[in-house]
Write a protein that holds these residues in place. Sequence first.
Motif, mmCIF file in Angstrom:
data_model
loop_
_atom_site.group_PDB
_atom_site.id
_atom_site.type_symbol
_atom_site.label_atom_id
_atom_site.label_comp_id
_atom_site.label_asym_id
_atom_site.label_seq_id
_atom_site.Cartn_x
_atom_site.Cartn_y
_atom_site.Cartn_z
ATOM 1 N N LEU A 12 0.856 -1.202 0.000
ATOM 2 C CA LEU A 12 0.000 0.000 0.000
ATOM 3 C C LEU A 12 0.879 1.235 0.000
ATOM 4 N N ILE A 14 0.845 5.223 0.454
ATOM 5 C CA ILE A 14 -0.036 6.236 1.033
ATOM 6 C C ILE A 14 0.553 7.614 0.781
ATOM 7 N N VAL A 16 0.548 11.210 1.919
ATOM 8 C CA VAL A 16 0.072 11.862 3.136
ATOM 9 C C VAL A 16 -0.182 13.360 2.948
ATOM 10 N N VAL A 47 -5.834 7.652 8.461
ATOM 11 C CA VAL A 47 -4.791 6.954 7.696
ATOM 12 C C VAL A 47 -4.409 5.668 8.429
ATOM 13 N N ALA A 51 -4.869 1.859 7.177
ATOM 14 C CA ALA A 51 -3.691 0.980 7.106
ATOM 15 C C ALA A 51 -3.932 -0.296 7.915
ATOM 16 N N ILE A 62 4.133 -0.932 3.540
ATOM 17 C CA ILE A 62 3.520 0.387 3.347
ATOM 18 C C ILE A 62 4.628 1.382 3.021
ATOM 19 N N LEU A 64 5.161 5.551 2.613
ATOM 20 C CA LEU A 64 4.602 6.897 2.754
ATOM 21 C C LEU A 64 5.226 7.785 1.694
ATOM 22 N N ARG A 255 -3.129 2.115 -3.888
ATOM 23 C CA ARG A 255 -2.705 3.463 -3.492
ATOM 24 C C ARG A 255 -3.819 4.187 -2.756
ATOM 25 N N LEU A 256 -3.406 5.052 -1.812
ATOM 26 C CA LEU A 256 -4.351 5.897 -1.083
ATOM 27 C C LEU A 256 -3.903 7.345 -1.277
#
Length: 317
Positions: A12, A14, A16, A47, A51, A62, A64, A255-256
């Motif tokens: 994943l 993320i 931010v 978040v 997660a 993960i 960032l 993806r976030l």
Amino acid sequence: MRDSFGREISYLRISVTDLCNLRCQYCMPAEGVEKKCHHQILPLEQVVEIARAAVALGIRKIRLTGGEPLVRRGIVTLVEQLAALEGLEELAMTTNGVLLPQLGPALRRAGLNRVNLSLDTLRAERYRAITRIGRLEDALAGLDAALRLGFSPVKLNAVLIGGFNDDEIGDLVALTERLPVEMRFIELMPMGTGDFGPGAYVPCDRVLQAVPALVPAEDDSGGTARRYRLPGAPGAVGLISPLSRHFCASCNRLRLTADGYLKPCLHSAQEQSVAELHGAALTEALRRAILEKPGCHDRLAWDSPTKTERTMNEIGG
Ligand code: SAM
Ligand code: SF4
């Protein structure tokens, strides 16, 4: 958890924040982006909740990213909370490194293991030009801090840009003779690239032509980057070729975005907000995003640009 094409989705990424302390020409508009209101940006507690739900579904790594993750207030606490998630095996960050001398020690203590740093050039005037406002010495201080603090591995990302840094391929590769880093070359992707047009695209194979001494690395895991080495060098070279050799068949990513949308594919417009979802509804949305991950994106080329409606700083690469 596996997607409908049998790929194990375990990674994943993320974003931010979509904000940044640089303005790289291929990523951000010169004037930067307008700061979003508080309610448009995912709170860090959410978040962590996303997660946690993702790790329960089989996410093991993960990363960032941003924008620039180090400009997000609370980033050290976020790292600490993510590092504590049971089942998470790797916590990494992609950063321009400029704030790493300041924040690196606390991030390391909080549980960040690995960093990728952007470094497109080793020439000060070019660094200023490509980032519009940055200073090479700050990026190099970030690299120095990363190595000193024992982040491992440390990877360096250079976007290959014809007429800008393609004459520096040899110098960038030579870094791997001095430092235990993976120097990665990334093909310039057609997404919000400002002044750069098709003429700036250089396929990664150009690196192999420029440095014929490179040999395939024995530990090439067949992932996103094809790995090479200069014989006897402590570092390695990675080639990331989203245009000339896409890697959709082995893509394991979800993806976030900073505003709370799940994106199953970087180059697709498909996305779903999870900003307001909790508990079973959140898990169900993650499950659906994995199951609906496309087998491959539409052809990606300079005459067929990305279909995502977002710029890179919103998604995080
Ligand atoms: N600010 C951090 C940084 O620069 O490393 C993280 C975010 S940045 C969007 C993540 C990566 O995307 C960087 O390595 C950057 O070079 C790469 N990138 C941005 N725009 C790109 C483009 N149009 N084509 C290829 N790579 C791109
Ligand atoms: Fe900022 Fe990274 Fe984009 Fe450069 S590539 S503008 S450092 S987010």
